[in-house]
Design a protein around this motif. Structure first.
Motif, short mmCIF file in Angstrom:
data_model
loop_
_atom_site.label_atom_id
_atom_site.label_comp_id
_atom_site.label_asym_id
_atom_site.label_seq_id
_atom_site.Cartn_x
_atom_site.Cartn_y
_atom_site.Cartn_z
N THR A 153 5.30 33.64 5.36
CA THR A 153 5.25 32.20 5.65
C THR A 153 5.15 31.90 7.15
OG1 THR A 153 7.66 32.15 5.39
CG2 THR A 153 6.33 31.36 3.54
N ASP A 154 5.80 32.72 7.99
CA ASP A 154 5.69 32.47 9.43
C ASP A 154 4.25 32.65 9.90
OD1 ASP A 154 8.37 31.89 9.61
OD2 ASP A 154 8.94 33.80 10.52
N ARG A 155 3.58 33.70 9.43
CA ARG A 155 2.19 33.93 9.83
C ARG A 155 1.27 32.87 9.24
NH1 ARG A 155 -0.63 37.92 12.16
NH2 ARG A 155 1.08 37.67 13.65
N VAL A 156 1.51 32.48 8.00
CA VAL A 156 0.71 31.42 7.40
C VAL A 156 0.85 30.13 8.22
CG1 VAL A 156 0.49 29.91 5.38
CG2 VAL A 156 0.71 32.38 5.07
N SER A 157 2.08 29.80 8.61
CA SER A 157 2.30 28.60 9.42
C SER A 157 1.59 28.71 10.77
CB SER A 157 3.79 28.39 9.64
OG SER A 157 4.45 28.12 8.42
N GLU A 158 1.60 29.91 11.36
CA GLU A 158 0.91 30.10 12.64
C GLU A 158 -0.59 29.87 12.49
OE1 GLU A 158 0.68 33.48 16.22
OE2 GLU A 158 1.46 34.03 14.24
N MET A 159 -1.17 30.38 11.41
CA MET A 159 -2.60 30.21 11.20
C MET A 159 -2.94 28.75 10.89
SD MET A 159 -4.14 32.99 11.81
CE MET A 159 -5.72 32.30 11.29
N ILE A 160 -2.08 28.07 10.15
CA ILE A 160 -2.32 26.66 9.84
C ILE A 160 -2.34 25.84 11.13
CG2 ILE A 160 -1.23 24.61 8.81
CD1 ILE A 160 -0.41 26.52 6.47
N LEU A 182 -6.51 15.51 2.36
CA LEU A 182 -5.72 14.64 3.20
C LEU A 182 -6.11 14.82 4.65
CD1 LEU A 182 -3.34 12.60 3.36
CD2 LEU A 182 -1.84 14.58 3.75
N LEU A 183 -6.50 13.73 5.31
CA LEU A 183 -6.75 13.74 6.74
C LEU A 183 -5.45 13.53 7.50
CD1 LEU A 183 -10.02 11.63 6.86
CD2 LEU A 183 -9.77 13.90 7.89
N ALA A 184 -5.29 14.21 8.61
CA ALA A 184 -4.10 14.04 9.43
C ALA A 184 -3.96 12.58 9.85
CB ALA A 184 -4.17 14.93 10.67
N GLY A 185 -2.75 12.06 9.76
CA GLY A 185 -2.49 10.68 10.14
C GLY A 185 -2.68 9.68 9.03
N ALA A 194 0.61 17.48 9.29
CA ALA A 194 1.39 17.11 10.46
C ALA A 194 1.52 18.26 11.46
CB ALA A 194 2.78 16.64 10.04
N GLY A 195 1.13 19.45 11.05
CA GLY A 195 1.34 20.63 11.88
C GLY A 195 0.14 21.11 12.65
N GLY A 196 -0.99 20.38 12.61
CA GLY A 196 -2.13 20.80 13.41
C GLY A 196 -3.50 20.53 12.82
N PRO A 197 -3.75 20.88 11.53
CA PRO A 197 -5.10 20.70 10.99
C PRO A 197 -5.53 19.24 10.92
CG PRO A 197 -3.78 22.13 9.57
CD PRO A 197 -2.85 21.51 10.56
N PRO A 252 8.21 27.62 -3.37
CA PRO A 252 8.70 27.27 -4.70
C PRO A 252 9.53 25.98 -4.66
CG PRO A 252 9.08 29.59 -4.23
CD PRO A 252 8.63 28.97 -2.94
N GLY A 253 9.22 25.09 -5.56
CA GLY A 253 9.97 23.85 -5.65
C GLY A 253 9.38 22.69 -4.87
N ARG A 254 8.48 22.96 -3.93
CA ARG A 254 7.83 21.88 -3.19
C ARG A 254 6.57 21.42 -3.92
NH1 ARG A 254 7.64 23.35 3.26
NH2 ARG A 254 9.55 24.60 3.37
N THR A 255 6.32 20.14 -3.92
CA THR A 255 5.11 19.63 -4.55
C THR A 255 3.91 19.85 -3.63
OG1 THR A 255 5.33 17.42 -3.59
CG2 THR A 255 6.45 17.84 -5.70
N PRO A 256 2.72 19.99 -4.21
CA PRO A 256 1.53 20.09 -3.36
C PRO A 256 1.37 18.90 -2.42
CG PRO A 256 1.01 20.81 -5.57
CD PRO A 256 2.40 20.24 -5.63
N ALA A 257 1.75 17.70 -2.87
CA ALA A 257 1.61 16.51 -2.02
C ALA A 257 2.48 16.64 -0.77
CB ALA A 257 2.00 15.26 -2.81
N ARG A 258 3.71 17.13 -0.95
CA ARG A 258 4.58 17.30 0.22
C ARG A 258 4.03 18.36 1.16
NH1 ARG A 258 10.77 19.74 0.31
NH2 ARG A 258 10.88 19.96 2.58
N VAL A 259 3.54 19.47 0.60
CA VAL A 259 3.00 20.54 1.44
C VAL A 259 1.78 20.06 2.21
CG1 VAL A 259 1.91 22.82 1.40
CG2 VAL A 259 3.95 22.38 0.00
N MET A 260 0.93 19.28 1.55
CA MET A 260 -0.24 18.72 2.24
C MET A 260 0.20 17.91 3.45
SD MET A 260 -2.79 17.41 -0.77
CE MET A 260 -4.15 17.08 0.33
N ARG A 261 1.19 17.04 3.27
CA ARG A 261 1.65 16.21 4.38
C ARG A 261 2.25 17.07 5.50
NH1 ARG A 261 3.38 12.93 0.02
NH2 ARG A 261 5.51 13.75 0.20
N ASP A 262 3.03 18.08 5.11
CA ASP A 262 3.64 18.96 6.12
C ASP A 262 2.57 19.70 6.91
OD1 ASP A 262 6.13 18.17 5.26
OD2 ASP A 262 6.53 19.98 4.08
#
Length: 315
Positions: free
Chosen positions: A163-170, A219-222, A201-204, A188-198
């Motif tokens: 997950t750390d490397r995935v976050s770095e690439m994102i 989803l477009l940033a912002g 918000a992290g760069g893409p 696990p346990g997070r909805t796709p909608a929440r992950v999209m927003r996270d």
């Protein structure tokens, strides 16, 4: 300068195993499939990968050249060509076991490439994963970047291992595409909608989640609400290469729309409206549908895509 795309990651031989049939071998791999998909759609594309100078490696080289994909020198430096054993269930869904190594050969003139696409285990499997990050950081100075985590549990271990490397690439990427199955495994346990927003918000600038027969969300940033697209009707032969074909179609549509291929293009993507991206998403849905309708990782041509999308809103 030619708007050339570099696909960085695996090219391998899929050994397809389906109960009641003899094993069949096909050239594949996520980044190889995306490269062929982009080339088939008319984009100048190169692949930087890691296969061997053996019979299977020769098949990969021949298939790349036949698809119009340029091979970056050094890609055939592996001790042996990697294998992925794809086990197909009754519905044609694939699970994988792998026999491979992964390194990143030296990259020739980085300035040649206006877009970099990478993902899958290339960004997480040592020792090559660090080379993927380095190449992404280098090309990001002038090119746009896309990333598909394309989770492979057999190579990635537990979610906490990657997950750390995935976050770095994102954070390095301008466009991220993942499946709902990828998201479920990673968080696990997070909805796709929440992950999209996270993620947004992290760069893409753009995050896309594919949902199999339920279509895809973008989803477009912002922005608060994703754009949803339903898939076209299709009789599924198998799902091999479906996500890669979606990725190729998405990148193709975004490039043709002027939203990828430079840092200026990424700025246009960040200021776009969701509806502006509908043609690229329709192209992605169509290329994926055409792929799952045939056995194996079929790479549709632009003529096939245009024929299939005639009359679809946003085509």
């Amino acid at each position: 300068m030619t708007d050339r795309t570099l696909c960085l990651g695996e090219a391998l031989v899929d050994v397809v195993l389906r109960e009641g049939t003899e094993p069949a071998e096909h050239v594949g791999g996520s980044l190889f499939n995306v490269a062929c998909g982009l080339a088939s759609l008319g984009h100048a594309t190169s692949i930087l990968s890691w296969w061997g100078r053996d019979e299977r490696g020769t098949r990969i080289s021949d298939a790349a050249r036949a698809a119009g994909v340029e091979i970056v020198p050094g890609s055939d430096g592996a001790p042996r060509t990697p294998l992925a054993h794809a086990h197909l269930d009754a519905d044609g869904r694939a699970t994988y076991e792998f026999d491979l190594t992964w390194q990143v050969p030296p990259l020739d003139d980085p300035a040649r490439y206006r877009h970099l696409h990478t993902g899958s285990f290339a960004a997480t499997l040592a020792p090559g994963a660090d080379g993927v990050v380095a190449a992404s950081q280098m090309l990001r100075e002038h090119a746009s970047i896309s990333y598909d985590p394309n989770i492979r549990p057999a190579l990635m271990g537990a979610p906490s291992d990657v997950t750390d490397r995935v976050s770095e690439m994102i954070a390095l990427a301008d466009v991220v595409k993942a499946s709902d199955e990828d998201v479920e495994w990673l968080y696990p346990g997070r909805t796709p909608a929440r992950v999209m927003r996270d993620w947004a918000a992290g760069g893409p600038a753009l995050v896309v989640i594919t949902r199999g027969p339920e279509g895809a969300d973008a989803l477009l940033a912002g922005q608060e609400e994703p754009l949803h697209l339903d898939p076209p009707p299709v009789t599924v032969a198998d799902t091999v290469g479906a996500g890669d074909s979606f990725m190729a179609g998405l990148l193709s549509g975004l490039m043709d729309g002027g939203y990828l291929g430079s840092r200026d293009a990424v700025h246009r993507l960040r200021t776009a409206r969701a509806e502006d991206l509908r043609p690229a998403l329709v192209r992605a849905m169509t290329t994926s549908a055409l792929t799952v309708g045939r056995a194996g990782a079929h790479a549709p041509s632009m003529d096939e895509v245009r024929s299939a999308t005639t009359g679809i809103p946003g085509d």
